[in-house]
Every structure is written in structure tokens, then in C-alpha cells.
Design a protein around this motif. Sequence first.
Motif, short mmCIF file in Angstrom:
data_model
loop_
_atom_site.label_atom_id
_atom_site.label_comp_id
_atom_site.label_asym_id
_atom_site.label_seq_id
_atom_site.Cartn_x
_atom_site.Cartn_y
_atom_site.Cartn_z
N GLY A 1 0.87 -1.18 0.00
CA GLY A 1 0.00 0.00 0.00
C GLY A 1 0.90 1.22 0.00
O GLY A 1 1.53 1.52 1.01
N VAL A 2 1.00 1.89 -1.14
CA VAL A 2 1.96 3.00 -1.22
C VAL A 2 1.25 4.35 -1.15
O VAL A 2 1.66 5.24 -0.41
CB VAL A 2 2.81 2.91 -2.51
CG1 VAL A 2 3.91 3.95 -2.48
CG2 VAL A 2 3.40 1.52 -2.69
N GLY A 3 0.19 4.53 -1.91
CA GLY A 3 -0.51 5.81 -1.90
C GLY A 3 -1.40 5.90 -3.12
O GLY A 3 -1.33 5.04 -4.00
N PRO A 4 -2.24 6.96 -3.20
CA PRO A 4 -3.17 7.07 -4.32
C PRO A 4 -2.43 7.13 -5.66
O PRO A 4 -1.47 7.87 -5.80
CB PRO A 4 -3.90 8.40 -4.05
CG PRO A 4 -3.56 8.78 -2.66
CD PRO A 4 -2.32 8.07 -2.26
N GLY A 5 -2.89 6.32 -6.60
CA GLY A 5 -2.30 6.35 -7.94
C GLY A 5 -0.95 5.67 -8.03
O GLY A 5 -0.31 5.71 -9.08
N ILE A 6 -0.49 5.06 -6.95
CA ILE A 6 0.82 4.40 -6.94
C ILE A 6 0.63 2.95 -6.52
O ILE A 6 -0.09 2.69 -5.56
CB ILE A 6 1.78 5.07 -5.93
CG1 ILE A 6 1.86 6.58 -6.12
CG2 ILE A 6 3.16 4.44 -6.00
CD1 ILE A 6 2.88 7.07 -7.10
N VAL A 7 1.26 2.04 -7.22
CA VAL A 7 1.17 0.62 -6.84
C VAL A 7 2.59 0.10 -6.58
O VAL A 7 3.56 0.61 -7.13
CB VAL A 7 0.51 -0.24 -7.93
CG1 VAL A 7 -0.99 -0.05 -7.97
CG2 VAL A 7 1.12 0.04 -9.30
N GLY A 8 2.66 -0.92 -5.74
CA GLY A 8 3.97 -1.50 -5.44
C GLY A 8 3.81 -2.95 -5.06
O GLY A 8 2.72 -3.40 -4.68
N ALA A 9 4.90 -3.69 -5.18
CA ALA A 9 4.88 -5.10 -4.77
C ALA A 9 6.27 -5.50 -4.34
O ALA A 9 7.27 -4.91 -4.76
CB ALA A 9 4.42 -5.98 -5.94
N VAL A 10 6.30 -6.51 -3.48
CA VAL A 10 7.56 -7.09 -3.06
C VAL A 10 7.46 -8.59 -3.29
O VAL A 10 6.41 -9.19 -3.06
CB VAL A 10 7.86 -6.68 -1.59
CG1 VAL A 10 6.87 -7.23 -0.62
CG2 VAL A 10 9.25 -7.04 -1.17
N ALA A 11 8.54 -9.19 -3.80
CA ALA A 11 8.54 -10.64 -4.08
C ALA A 11 9.72 -11.27 -3.35
O ALA A 11 10.79 -10.67 -3.27
CB ALA A 11 8.66 -10.89 -5.58
N VAL A 12 9.50 -12.47 -2.84
CA VAL A 12 10.58 -13.19 -2.15
C VAL A 12 10.68 -14.60 -2.71
O VAL A 12 9.67 -15.30 -2.85
CB VAL A 12 10.31 -13.29 -0.63
CG1 VAL A 12 11.52 -13.90 0.08
CG2 VAL A 12 9.98 -11.95 -0.03
N LEU A 13 11.90 -15.00 -3.04
CA LEU A 13 12.17 -16.37 -3.43
C LEU A 13 12.51 -17.11 -2.15
O LEU A 13 13.64 -17.02 -1.64
CB LEU A 13 13.33 -16.39 -4.43
CG LEU A 13 13.59 -17.68 -5.18
CD1 LEU A 13 12.37 -18.17 -5.94
CD2 LEU A 13 14.76 -17.48 -6.14
N LEU A 14 11.51 -17.77 -1.58
CA LEU A 14 11.64 -18.31 -0.23
C LEU A 14 12.72 -19.39 -0.15
O LEU A 14 13.00 -20.07 -1.11
CB LEU A 14 10.30 -18.87 0.22
CG LEU A 14 9.19 -17.81 0.32
CD1 LEU A 14 7.84 -18.49 0.46
CD2 LEU A 14 9.44 -16.87 1.47
N GLY A 15 13.28 -19.52 1.02
CA GLY A 15 14.33 -20.52 1.19
C GLY A 15 15.37 -20.10 2.20
O GLY A 15 16.29 -20.84 2.50
N GLY A 16 15.21 -18.89 2.76
CA GLY A 16 16.18 -18.42 3.74
C GLY A 16 15.77 -18.78 5.16
O GLY A 16 14.94 -19.66 5.39
N VAL A 17 16.34 -18.10 6.12
CA VAL A 17 16.07 -18.31 7.54
C VAL A 17 14.57 -18.17 7.82
O VAL A 17 13.92 -17.28 7.28
CB VAL A 17 16.83 -17.26 8.37
CG1 VAL A 17 16.42 -17.30 9.83
CG2 VAL A 17 18.32 -17.46 8.22
N GLY A 18 14.05 -19.05 8.64
CA GLY A 18 12.67 -18.88 9.11
C GLY A 18 11.62 -19.25 8.08
O GLY A 18 10.45 -18.96 8.26
N THR A 19 12.01 -19.86 6.96
CA THR A 19 11.01 -20.31 6.00
C THR A 19 11.09 -21.83 5.93
O THR A 19 12.02 -22.44 6.45
CB THR A 19 11.24 -19.72 4.60
OG1 THR A 19 12.37 -20.35 4.04
CG2 THR A 19 11.46 -18.23 4.65
N GLY A 20 10.16 -22.42 5.30
CA GLY A 20 10.15 -23.87 5.20
C GLY A 20 11.30 -24.43 4.38
O GLY A 20 11.57 -25.62 4.41
#
Length: 256
Positions: A209-228
Motif C-alpha cells: 500500500g503505497v498511496g493514491p495512484g501508486i502501486v507497489g509489490a515485493v517478491a521473495v524467493l523463499l528458502g532463507g532463515v525462518g522459512t520452510g
Amino acid sequence: MGVAVVDVWFVAAGVGEQWLTQRSTVDARGLPAELDAVEERRARRLRPDRRAAFVVARVMLRRVLGERLGLAPEAVPLVARCELCGEAHGQVHIEGVERLWVSVTRSSGVLAVALTDAGPVGIDVQSVASVDAAPVVDVALSPGERLQVEGLAPAERPDAVAAAWVRKEAALKALGTGLRRSPSDLEMMPLVGGAAVRGVPDLQVADLGVGPGIVGAVAVLLGGVGTGGPGTDERPRVEVRPHEGEILLDAEQRDQ
Ligand SMILES: CC(C)(COP(=O)(O)OP(=O)(O)OC[C@H]1O[C@@H](n2cnc3c(N)ncnc32)[C@H](O)[C@@H]1OP(=O)(O)O)[C@@H](O)C(=O)NCCC(=O)NCCS
């Protein structure tokens, strides 16, 4: 189900050069001492407006990492090596530090840094208007995604296309290829608050959620600490922890 936490620092759109030059601790027009020689060289080659965004984003990145690693920002060993040409650009890594991943974006006037120990990460932010002005539907969407967009009311399409585009750019950054891989190859399967990627089960995408008229995303290639871990059946949910990026840059607030 576990949780893969990604910390994200934003400096919002509208925080322009005036704020940066008057209030921030960053010399946005110059070359702050926190940059290394490679960053200085890159900064010198950029037009002044692009230089300010590059410089400030790099200082943010160094301050975030410096705090996390207990180092001075200028001592953070940031490296990039392009797989294609060998030059010092592309995905940034922290040399000698395993299991900590970062990504940076400086689009549409928004600067953002993502940091996680969950796996390689990518972040992207764009204005809906800038995506709407580009041929994204034809170039970046898979045939199935195109059909979905065509099924929407015309007024809903720009937001949907922009959301799909930032998810793809974030995912391509997490994969380390950027746009060397065609975004139309990655088929997003929408979930609540994000997406999974068909055929790449360890890649998870969360919307920002960035602001009006602005979109954003974050992607993670899981496999590090604390993931399955890669290939396991249980895939953690990506949880974004947003932080006020201006605090990192503001002289008054940093001194308190
Ligand atoms: C990555 C990419 C999608 C970002 O585009 P953008 O929306 O214009 O820029 P953003 O501000 O969102 O992101 C810029 C950051 O992406 C990161 N990045 C660049 N290439 C990347 C890659 N292949 N994988 C992951 N991250 C990458 C860098 O950290 C960059 O920040 P920096 O300029 O401070 O180093 C695009 O620049 C790209 O695809 N680049 C790779 C193209 C390539 O490999 N060309 C070969 C050159 S020899």
C-alpha cells in the motif's frame, strides 16, 4: 503456516529535491561520503534529476544495512555484478553476508528499500499513470492475464494492469534476471494481498500500500532463515513491515 517478514522503508512521492536539500542529511545534488567509488562513478554519469534519486536511494540502502549489520553506512560492502556483461550493475548483494537480501526501487518519485532474511527479494513501485502510458498489456501479460484484464470494466483496467506489472517486476528482481526474462513468461495467480507465480512455487508476491495512484509489490524467493526451505510443502506467507524511510534521511529525527 510460517511468516516470511520483509521490512520495507519508503520515502513517499512528493518528497522532492527541495525536502532533500533543505532537511535531509543527504547531499542529493552532490556525492555523499557514504557512497563507494562504484556508486560515485554511476552517479556522475546520471542526469541531475536521476542522480538525486539514485544517490538518496543508495544512502537509504546503506543506512538500513548499516543499522542491521552494526556498520557505518559507508562500510557496508554492497556489490553488484551483471551476469550478462560483468559490469557493476544489476541486483545488489552484501558481500560476505549470507542470508540477508535487499532490493531497491526509485520509480515514480517513490524510493523504497526492502530487507529480509527469508530469501532473495525484489521490490518495485510505479505510478498507475506511467504503466498506463506503456504497452504493458501487449508486452508483459500472459495470454490468460490479458483475458482477465479484458473481462474488467474499462475504468478498472489501469489499476489491474499496473498491479500486475509491479508484481512481475518485483518477481523478476527476486529471480535476479530483471527484464532479461520476459515478464509475459511469469503468470501471476492472484491471492488476497498478493500473488503466487505459476510454476515457481517458492516465489511469493505481496502487494504494497503505497498511496493514491501508486502501486507497489515485493517478491521473495523463499528458502532463507525462518522459512520452510526450498521445495517444502509449507510455504510461509510474506508479511511486509512498513517503515518511514524519511526518518533515515532526516537530520532532526536521526539526532533524537
Ligand atoms: C531491474 C529492472 C526491472 C528495474 O527497472 P526500473 O523499474 O527502471 O528500476 P527500479 O528503480 O525499480 O530498480 C532499480 C534497481 O533494480 C536493481 N536491479 C537491476 N537489475 C537487476 C536484476 N537483474 N535483478 C534484480 N535487481 C536488479 C538494482 O538494484 C537497481 O538499483 P540501482 O540502480 O541502485 O543499482 C530493470 O532495470 C532491468 O531489467 N534491468 C536488467 C536489464 C539487464 O540485465 N540488462 C543487461 C545490461 S548489460
